[in-house]
Design an enzyme around this catalytic site. Structure first.
Site, PDB file in Angstrom:
ATOM      1  N   HIS A  75      23.081 135.340  95.462  1.00 53.24           N
ATOM      2  CA  HIS A  75      23.834 134.109  95.771  1.00 53.24           C
ATOM      3  C   HIS A  75      23.219 133.405  96.979  1.00 53.24           C
ATOM      4  O   HIS A  75      23.732 132.397  97.444  1.00 53.24           O
ATOM      5  CB  HIS A  75      25.287 134.429  96.102  1.00 53.24           C
ATOM      6  CG  HIS A  75      26.137 134.802  94.915  1.00 53.24           C
ATOM      7  ND1 HIS A  75      26.054 134.153  93.713  1.00 53.24           N
ATOM      8  CD2 HIS A  75      27.103 135.746  94.767  1.00 53.24           C
ATOM      9  CE1 HIS A  75      26.923 134.692  92.860  1.00 53.24           C
ATOM     10  NE2 HIS A  75      27.565 135.662  93.471  1.00 53.24           N
ATOM     11  N   ARG A  81      26.877 124.499  88.441  1.00 51.39           N
ATOM     12  CA  ARG A  81      28.067 124.098  87.697  1.00 51.39           C
ATOM     13  C   ARG A  81      28.745 122.914  88.383  1.00 51.39           C
ATOM     14  O   ARG A  81      28.668 122.784  89.613  1.00 51.39           O
ATOM     15  CB  ARG A  81      29.049 125.282  87.642  1.00 51.39           C
ATOM     16  CG  ARG A  81      30.209 125.051  86.714  1.00 51.39           C
ATOM     17  CD  ARG A  81      31.064 126.301  86.615  1.00 51.39           C
ATOM     18  NE  ARG A  81      32.075 126.135  85.589  1.00 51.39           N
ATOM     19  CZ  ARG A  81      33.046 126.994  85.330  1.00 51.39           C
ATOM     20  NH1 ARG A  81      33.127 128.118  86.032  1.00 51.39           N
ATOM     21  NH2 ARG A  81      33.929 126.768  84.396  1.00 51.39           N
TER      22      ARG A  81
HETATM   23  P1  A3P Z   1      36.190 130.048  84.578  1.00 47.43           P
HETATM   24  O1  A3P Z   1      36.911 130.716  85.698  1.00 47.43           O
HETATM   25  O2  A3P Z   1      36.150 128.558  84.725  1.00 47.43           O
HETATM   26  O3  A3P Z   1      36.647 130.459  83.243  1.00 47.43           O
HETATM   27  P2  A3P Z   1      30.540 133.762  87.829  1.00 47.43           P
HETATM   28  O4  A3P Z   1      29.966 134.649  86.800  1.00 47.43           O
HETATM   29  O5  A3P Z   1      29.520 132.961  88.588  1.00 47.43           O
HETATM   30  O6  A3P Z   1      31.491 134.479  88.690  1.00 47.43           O
HETATM   31  O7  A3P Z   1      31.363 132.633  87.050  1.00 47.43           O
HETATM   32  C1  A3P Z   1      32.542 132.939  86.374  1.00 47.43           C
HETATM   33  C2  A3P Z   1      32.842 131.782  85.437  1.00 47.43           C
HETATM   34  O8  A3P Z   1      31.960 131.836  84.323  1.00 47.43           O
HETATM   35  C3  A3P Z   1      34.257 131.861  84.896  1.00 47.43           C
HETATM   36  O9  A3P Z   1      34.647 130.506  84.658  1.00 47.43           O
HETATM   37  C4  A3P Z   1      34.029 132.622  83.600  1.00 47.43           C
HETATM   38  O10 A3P Z   1      35.052 132.475  82.661  1.00 47.43           O
HETATM   39  C5  A3P Z   1      32.724 132.000  83.130  1.00 47.43           C
HETATM   40  N1  A3P Z   1      31.982 132.889  82.227  1.00 47.43           N
HETATM   41  C6  A3P Z   1      31.754 134.232  82.366  1.00 47.43           C
HETATM   42  N2  A3P Z   1      31.051 134.688  81.324  1.00 47.43           N
HETATM   43  C7  A3P Z   1      30.830 133.635  80.512  1.00 47.43           C
HETATM   44  C8  A3P Z   1      30.177 133.488  79.244  1.00 47.43           C
HETATM   45  N3  A3P Z   1      29.638 134.525  78.640  1.00 47.43           N
HETATM   46  N4  A3P Z   1      30.149 132.263  78.692  1.00 47.43           N
HETATM   47  C9  A3P Z   1      30.717 131.198  79.302  1.00 47.43           C
HETATM   48  N5  A3P Z   1      31.352 131.273  80.479  1.00 47.43           N
HETATM   49  C10 A3P Z   1      31.418 132.480  81.086  1.00 47.43           C
END
Ligand code: A3P
Length: 349
Positions: A158, A184
């Site tokens: 990160h 994003r």
């Molecule tokens: P939301 O909370 O908007 O649903 P990170 O992995 O950076 O922590 O981000 C988490 C976000 O990515 C969450 O968004 C999660 O639902 C989404 N996410 C995780 N896996 C995913 C996938 N396979 N496809 C699409 N979105 C995904």
């Protein structure tokens, strides 16, 4: 274990969890951050996030890092030596990290682990267990394990790009490695962050997360500087940095997986296309598929912070900010973003 050409030479990426405790891998005795780094951190400006049990952040070279990770930033800057074949997945929290980590692992490791195989590492491990977390290795004194990993190494971070200077050399210089960044839409990222934090801090108000995002004092923020660091590098050095967007991945995951594969020098062959390998990777890494894996239903992202793994998989949609922000809030954040991104060629439509 991945091998090459039937020989016993290990090729990466290997699922990190499988080799983490391998005797051959441990080449450094874990150590605490040196006094030098502790002194460095104690001299930094700090702030706390009240609604998160006063989580402390320190401002290191313009970025608000969780206190414990500021020494890692300094160590990374000084000691991380990328190999030309390295691939680093970079993101802000809630930018789509887990998805990109899974897609990158499935793509790079597809020869040893075809996406349709029943024993694919992503069917038994959380995606984050497949990759070493760069700053986590440097804060734990486990960086020697990185040295022992077979090439190509696949890691995630990160950290702002400025903390990993060797990854993308200055203009005109050769070398470096490959970095894939996922970006994003900021309002959706903030909403996602709040839902995530609430799993451990249930009383945290949305307005508090929104305010620290706008002030720039969000973890690993200001988010605009984080994004712009990678964006500018992707424009200046497209051979080193691939800039992906979460919304584009949602719209056309297969095409973005192909871009990723080309970028890391492993384009899909005609035979792979015909065999449905791209489709297999997209399906294996889809939200529903990952959410359904046992390894993602139980356990914690890390045992210290106690965020449940299943909290990594929520809605996975665009425009969720509309159910959380007032028009005034949305306007405030849009204005900040427009101001910070003006003239950079990057925009959020
Ligand atoms: P939301 O909370 O908007 O649903 P990170 O992995 O950076 O922590 O981000 C988490 C976000 O990515 C969450 O968004 C999660 O639902 C989404 N996410 C995780 N896996 C995913 C996938 N396979 N496809 C699409 N979105 C995904």
């Amino acid at each position: 274990m991945a091998t090459t050409g039937g020989s016993s030479v290990r090729v990466g990426p290997v699922p990190f969890k499988d080799v983490e405790h391998d005797g051959d891998m441990v080449t450094a005795v874990p150590e605490r951050p040196s006094e030098e780094y502790v002194a460095l951190v104690s001299a930094l400006p700090c702030c706390t996030i009240a609604g998160m049990s006063n989580t402390k952040l320190c401002c290191y070279q313009g970025f608000w890092l969780p206190e414990g990770l500021a020494p890692a930033a300094a160590a990374l800057q000084r000691r991380f030596e990328p190999r030309p074949s390295d691939v680093i997945v970079a993101s802000l929290p809630k930018g789509g990290t887990t998805w990109l980590v899974a897609l990158a692992f499935a793509t790079l490791a597809r020869r040893a682990h075809p996406p349709g195989s029943g024993d694919h590492p992503l069917r038994r491990l959380n995606p984050h267990q497949c990759l070493p977390f760069l700053e986590g290795m440097f804060i734990s004194g486990l960086e020697g394990m990185l040295d022992a990993l077979p090439s190509p190494r696949l890691m995630n971070t990160h950290m702002p790009l400025a903390m990993i200077p060797g990854a993308v050399p200055a203009d005109g210089a050769g070398g470096g490695c490959r970095v894939v960044y996922i970006c994003r839409e900021p309002k959706d990222m903030v909403v996602s962050l709040w839902h995530y934090f609430r799993r451990v801090y249930p009383d945290l108000e949305f307005s508090e997360v929104f305010d620290i995002a706008c002030d720039g004092t969000m973890l690993w923020g200001p988010f605009w500087d984080h994004i712009l660091g990678y964006w500018r590098a992707s424009v200046a050095r497209p051979e080193n940095v691939l800039f992906l967007r979460y919304e584009e991945l949602l719209r056309d995951p297969a095409e973005n997986v192909r871009r990723l594969a080309r970028f890391v020098g492993m384009p899909f062959s005609a035979a792979e296309e015909e065999d449905g390998v791209v489709r297999g990777i997209v399906e294996l890494c889809s939200l529903d598929s990952l959410r359904g894996m046992e390894a993602n239903k139980a356990g914690y992202v890390d045992t210290r912070t106690k965020f449940p793994r299943e909290a990594l998989f929520r809605k996975g949609v665009t425009d969720d900010w509309k159910s959380h922000m007032t028009p005034e809030m949305a306007c405030r954040m849009d204005d900040i973003v427009a101001d910070k991104l003006r003239g950079t060629g990057l925009a959020f439509p």
